[in-house]
Design an enzyme around this catalytic site. Structure first.
Site, PDB file in Angstrom:
ATOM      1  N   TYR A 149      54.718  42.840  46.020  1.00 11.60           N
ATOM      2  CA  TYR A 149      53.937  42.806  47.261  1.00 11.60           C
ATOM      3  C   TYR A 149      54.330  41.589  48.105  1.00 11.60           C
ATOM      4  CZ  TYR A 149      49.715  42.807  50.229  1.00 11.60           C
ATOM      5  OH  TYR A 149      48.830  42.817  51.295  1.00 11.60           O
ATOM      6  N   GLU A 151      56.964  39.460  47.968  1.00  7.88           N
ATOM      7  CA  GLU A 151      58.344  39.461  48.450  1.00  7.88           C
ATOM      8  C   GLU A 151      58.599  40.642  49.375  1.00  7.88           C
ATOM      9  OE1 GLU A 151      60.265  37.009  48.253  1.00  7.88           O
ATOM     10  OE2 GLU A 151      59.666  35.864  46.499  1.00  7.88           O
ATOM     11  N   VAL A 192      35.518  41.437  46.466  1.00 13.01           N
ATOM     12  CA  VAL A 192      34.260  41.699  47.176  1.00 13.01           C
ATOM     13  C   VAL A 192      33.711  43.073  46.786  1.00 13.01           C
ATOM     14  CG1 VAL A 192      33.181  42.003  49.434  1.00 13.01           C
ATOM     15  CG2 VAL A 192      34.849  40.176  49.112  1.00 13.01           C
ATOM     16  N   ASN A 194      34.494  44.841  44.110  1.00 16.89           N
ATOM     17  CA  ASN A 194      34.132  44.831  42.687  1.00 16.89           C
ATOM     18  C   ASN A 194      32.729  44.273  42.477  1.00 16.89           C
ATOM     19  OD1 ASN A 194      36.424  45.928  41.608  1.00 16.89           O
ATOM     20  ND2 ASN A 194      36.962  44.157  40.338  1.00 16.89           N
ATOM     21  N   GLY A 211      36.624  30.892  37.767  1.00 14.89           N
ATOM     22  CA  GLY A 211      35.927  31.195  39.029  1.00 14.89           C
ATOM     23  C   GLY A 211      36.011  30.067  40.044  1.00 14.89           C
ATOM     24  N   THR A 214      39.763  29.645  44.954  1.00 12.28           N
ATOM     25  CA  THR A 214      39.097  29.911  46.237  1.00 12.28           C
ATOM     26  C   THR A 214      39.813  30.997  47.037  1.00 12.28           C
ATOM     27  OG1 THR A 214      40.379  28.294  47.536  1.00 12.28           O
ATOM     28  CG2 THR A 214      38.396  27.475  46.403  1.00 12.28           C
ATOM     29  N   ASP A 275      47.826  34.315  39.827  1.00 17.02           N
ATOM     30  CA  ASP A 275      46.675  34.392  40.742  1.00 17.02           C
ATOM     31  C   ASP A 275      46.593  33.069  41.521  1.00 17.02           C
ATOM     32  OD1 ASP A 275      43.981  36.329  40.537  1.00 17.02           O
ATOM     33  OD2 ASP A 275      43.612  34.364  41.402  1.00 17.02           O
ATOM     34  N   PRO A 276      46.713  33.104  42.861  1.00 15.91           N
ATOM     35  CA  PRO A 276      46.712  31.835  43.610  1.00 15.91           C
ATOM     36  C   PRO A 276      45.409  31.051  43.404  1.00 15.91           C
ATOM     37  CG  PRO A 276      47.494  33.636  44.987  1.00 15.91           C
ATOM     38  CD  PRO A 276      46.951  34.258  43.730  1.00 15.91           C
TER      39      PRO A 276
HETATM   40  P1  NAD Z   1      44.515  50.121  52.089  1.00 12.81           P
HETATM   41  O1  NAD Z   1      45.123  50.320  50.753  1.00 12.81           O
HETATM   42  O2  NAD Z   1      43.104  50.528  52.302  1.00 12.81           O
HETATM   43  O3  NAD Z   1      45.394  50.847  53.210  1.00 12.81           O
HETATM   44  C1  NAD Z   1      46.762  51.074  53.107  1.00 12.81           C
HETATM   45  C2  NAD Z   1      47.044  52.467  53.642  1.00 12.81           C
HETATM   46  O4  NAD Z   1      48.462  52.706  53.597  1.00 12.81           O
HETATM   47  C3  NAD Z   1      46.394  53.573  52.818  1.00 12.81           C
HETATM   48  O5  NAD Z   1      45.785  54.509  53.674  1.00 12.81           O
HETATM   49  C4  NAD Z   1      47.559  54.174  52.035  1.00 12.81           C
HETATM   50  O6  NAD Z   1      47.338  55.513  51.667  1.00 12.81           O
HETATM   51  C5  NAD Z   1      48.695  53.985  53.023  1.00 12.81           C
HETATM   52  N1  NAD Z   1      50.011  53.937  52.395  1.00 12.81           N
HETATM   53  C6  NAD Z   1      50.404  53.216  51.314  1.00 12.81           C
HETATM   54  N2  NAD Z   1      51.697  53.429  51.044  1.00 12.81           N
HETATM   55  C7  NAD Z   1      52.134  54.303  51.985  1.00 12.81           C
HETATM   56  C8  NAD Z   1      53.388  54.928  52.228  1.00 12.81           C
HETATM   57  N3  NAD Z   1      54.462  54.690  51.445  1.00 12.81           N
HETATM   58  N4  NAD Z   1      53.495  55.784  53.270  1.00 12.81           N
HETATM   59  C9  NAD Z   1      52.432  56.049  54.068  1.00 12.81           C
HETATM   60  N5  NAD Z   1      51.215  55.505  53.867  1.00 12.81           N
HETATM   61  C10 NAD Z   1      51.076  54.643  52.841  1.00 12.81           C
HETATM   62  O7  NAD Z   1      44.720  48.590  52.448  1.00 12.81           O
HETATM   63  P2  NAD Z   1      44.172  47.722  53.674  1.00 12.81           P
HETATM   64  O8  NAD Z   1      43.306  46.664  53.127  1.00 12.81           O
HETATM   65  O9  NAD Z   1      43.657  48.615  54.743  1.00 12.81           O
HETATM   66  O10 NAD Z   1      45.524  47.030  54.162  1.00 12.81           O
HETATM   67  C11 NAD Z   1      46.243  47.498  55.282  1.00 12.81           C
HETATM   68  C12 NAD Z   1      47.431  46.594  55.523  1.00 12.81           C
HETATM   69  O11 NAD Z   1      46.988  45.246  55.741  1.00 12.81           O
HETATM   70  C13 NAD Z   1      48.423  46.546  54.362  1.00 12.81           C
HETATM   71  O12 NAD Z   1      49.733  46.503  54.882  1.00 12.81           O
HETATM   72  C14 NAD Z   1      48.106  45.235  53.674  1.00 12.81           C
HETATM   73  O13 NAD Z   1      49.216  44.706  53.022  1.00 12.81           O
HETATM   74  C15 NAD Z   1      47.652  44.373  54.842  1.00 12.81           C
HETATM   75  N6  NAD Z   1      46.746  43.300  54.388  1.00 12.81           N
HETATM   76  C16 NAD Z   1      45.447  43.585  54.048  1.00 12.81           C
HETATM   77  C17 NAD Z   1      44.630  42.552  53.585  1.00 12.81           C
HETATM   78  C18 NAD Z   1      43.188  42.778  53.236  1.00 12.81           C
HETATM   79  O14 NAD Z   1      42.519  41.832  52.815  1.00 12.81           O
HETATM   80  N7  NAD Z   1      42.627  43.942  53.412  1.00 12.81           N
HETATM   81  C19 NAD Z   1      45.134  41.240  53.456  1.00 12.81           C
HETATM   82  C20 NAD Z   1      46.470  41.029  53.783  1.00 12.81           C
HETATM   83  C21 NAD Z   1      47.269  42.051  54.265  1.00 12.81           C
HETATM   84  N1  UDP Z   2      38.655  38.407  41.033  1.00 17.59           N
HETATM   85  C1  UDP Z   2      37.606  38.199  40.141  1.00 17.59           C
HETATM   86  N2  UDP Z   2      36.918  39.291  39.703  1.00 17.59           N
HETATM   87  C2  UDP Z   2      37.191  40.551  40.120  1.00 17.59           C
HETATM   88  C3  UDP Z   2      38.257  40.747  41.032  1.00 17.59           C
HETATM   89  C4  UDP Z   2      38.975  39.649  41.458  1.00 17.59           C
HETATM   90  O1  UDP Z   2      37.319  37.072  39.748  1.00 17.59           O
HETATM   91  O2  UDP Z   2      36.501  41.486  39.684  1.00 17.59           O
HETATM   92  C5  UDP Z   2      39.388  37.224  41.540  1.00 17.59           C
HETATM   93  C6  UDP Z   2      40.898  37.321  41.476  1.00 17.59           C
HETATM   94  O3  UDP Z   2      41.368  36.872  40.216  1.00 17.59           O
HETATM   95  C7  UDP Z   2      41.301  36.384  42.613  1.00 17.59           C
HETATM   96  C8  UDP Z   2      40.178  36.549  43.639  1.00 17.59           C
HETATM   97  O4  UDP Z   2      39.078  37.092  42.915  1.00 17.59           O
HETATM   98  O5  UDP Z   2      41.312  35.047  42.165  1.00 17.59           O
HETATM   99  C9  UDP Z   2      40.532  37.465  44.795  1.00 17.59           C
HETATM  100  O6  UDP Z   2      41.037  38.661  44.250  1.00 17.59           O
HETATM  101  P1  UDP Z   2      41.430  39.916  45.160  1.00 17.59           P
HETATM  102  O7  UDP Z   2      42.099  40.900  44.270  1.00 17.59           O
HETATM  103  O8  UDP Z   2      40.248  40.352  45.937  1.00 17.59           O
HETATM  104  O9  UDP Z   2      42.447  39.318  46.244  1.00 17.59           O
HETATM  105  P2  UDP Z   2      43.819  38.469  46.106  1.00 17.59           P
HETATM  106  O10 UDP Z   2      43.921  37.897  44.730  1.00 17.59           O
HETATM  107  O11 UDP Z   2      44.893  39.422  46.407  1.00 17.59           O
HETATM  108  O12 UDP Z   2      43.640  37.405  47.116  1.00 17.59           O
END
Ligand code: NAD
Ligand code: UDP
Length: 314
Positions: A149, A151, A192, A194, A211, A214, A275-276
């Site tokens: 993801y 990279e 969130v 979960n 936990g 951040t 995990d960051p």
């Molecule tokens: P999500 O998983 O709800 O949405 C992703 C959508 O893309 C889904 O509808 C999925 O079916 C579709 N999809 C996945 N692979 C596909 C493919 N190969 N072809 C066509 N469709 C495909 O996720 P989201 O939270 O809505 O995220 C949307 C975008 O924002 C993503 O690119 C994600 O990397 C980026 N993003 C989201 C967050 C966040 O916190 N929600 C944070 C950082 C970046």
């Molecule tokens: N996390 C947790 N319990 C859960 C799910 C996630 O403690 O049930 C932690 C996870 O290890 C990370 C943070 O919450 O440190 C955010 O996780 P999430 O998957 O939401 O986002 P990302 O790690 O991609 O920022």
């Protein structure tokens, strides 16, 4: 916004969490929307109210395959975002990021469309500087379980800037920090959703590690506003969009527990690899270039999200 008109928009990943909120905003402002999704983590139900609308079209398609469409703007969101989903088939995740972005940039170039890439704070990896400005180049483990993801998004950003340099493609690159709100999948594993789902079901809240790590949580409406301002504006990015309010995962668990059931148990589980430890955006660039800052506090956003899960959890 200065250059407001009725664009024909392509939203890849439009059936997902962020994509479907973006569809709602663009449809509400009278624009044409073509939504493209392979439904890996997206749901048609998220778009129910627009099916059969004359300004809306839905296409089942995988972005790893090229497609030809006549459009003015591409909002390229297609990619699984939750660790559970992007690690399910990591090779496919890398292909989605690389080939998907390559195909969408090719389309943008062919039809002269402006393209916005949904990149991520994960390009900073496990950051050594805190908070993270856009100038920070990141600390990503190239061979870990999150790299498909992280990279993937880094090469997607690279492709955007090479298309800009080589072909003058109009790009917008947005680094999204953890965003939450209605329509997150109950089983997508993000913290969130979960915690809220566990609390509503009366189950213990699962904290990975101690936990103390951040995250900075942005409510979806704030995020979509930032995304629209970036697309409409003149800054190509990369630009951080997130809420600088920083919380430990323990604090988040307490907030959710106190709102739903303070007697719920908290259990600790192993911290996943890579995990960051900390994450918080510097948003001065978004503030200056887009006149944007988040408006919705974590308390308020959690209230709205909890209400949605209460109404929608089966
Ligand atoms: P999500 O998983 O709800 O949405 C992703 C959508 O893309 C889904 O509808 C999925 O079916 C579709 N999809 C996945 N692979 C596909 C493919 N190969 N072809 C066509 N469709 C495909 O996720 P989201 O939270 O809505 O995220 C949307 C975008 O924002 C993503 O690119 C994600 O990397 C980026 N993003 C989201 C967050 C966040 O916190 N929600 C944070 C950082 C970046
Ligand atoms: N996390 C947790 N319990 C859960 C799910 C996630 O403690 O049930 C932690 C996870 O290890 C990370 C943070 O919450 O440190 C955010 O996780 P999430 O998957 O939401 O986002 P990302 O790690 O991609 O920022």
């Amino acid at each position: 916004m200065a250059n407001r008109k009725n664009y024909r928009n392509l939203i890849t990943g439009g059936a997902g969490f962020l994509g479907s909120h973006l569809v709602d905003r663009l449809m509400a402002s009278g624009e044409e929307v073509i939504c493209l999704d392979n439904y890996f983590t997206g749901r048609k139900e998220n778009l129910n109210k627009w099916i059969n609308h004359p300004r809306f079209e839905l296409i089942r398609h995988d972005v790893t395959e090229p497609i030809k469409l006549e459009i003015d703007r591409i909002w390229h969101l297609a990619c699984p975002a939750s660790p559970v989903h992007y690690q399910f088939n990591p090779i496919k995740t890398a292909k989605t990021s690389f080939l998907g972005t390559y195909n969408m940039l090719g389309l943008a170039r062919r039809v002269g469309a402006r393209i916005l890439l949904a990149s991520t704070s994960e390009v900073y990896g496990d950051p050594e500087i805190h908070p993270q400005p856009e100038s920070y180049r990141g600390c990503v483990n190239t061979i870990g379980i999150r790299s498909c993801y992280d990279e993937g998004k880094r090469i997607a950003e690279t492709l955007c800037f090479d298309y800009q340099r080589m072909h003058s493609t109009e790009i917008r690159v947005m680094r999204i920090f953890n965003t939450y709100g209605p329509r997150m999948l109950a089983n997508d594993g993000r913290v969130v959703s979960n915690f809220i789902v566990q609390a509503l079901r009366g189950e213990p809240l699962t904290i990975y590690g101690n936990g103390k790590q951040t995250r900075s949580f942005c409510y979806v409406d704030d995020l979509i506003e930032g995304m629209i301002r970036l697309m409409n504006g003149n800054h190509s990015g990369p630009i951080n969009i997130g809420n600088p309010g920083e919380f430990t995962i323990l604090e988040l668990a307490e907030l959710v527990r106190n709102r739903i059931n303070p007697r719920l148990e908290i259990v600790h589980m192993p911290l996943p690899a890579d995990d960051p430890l900390q994450r918080k955006p510097v948003i001065s660039l978004a503030n200056k270039e887009l006149n944007w800052e988040p408006k919705i506090s974590l308390e308020k956003g959690l209230e709205k999200t909890i209400k949605w899960f209460k109404d929608n959890l089966e």
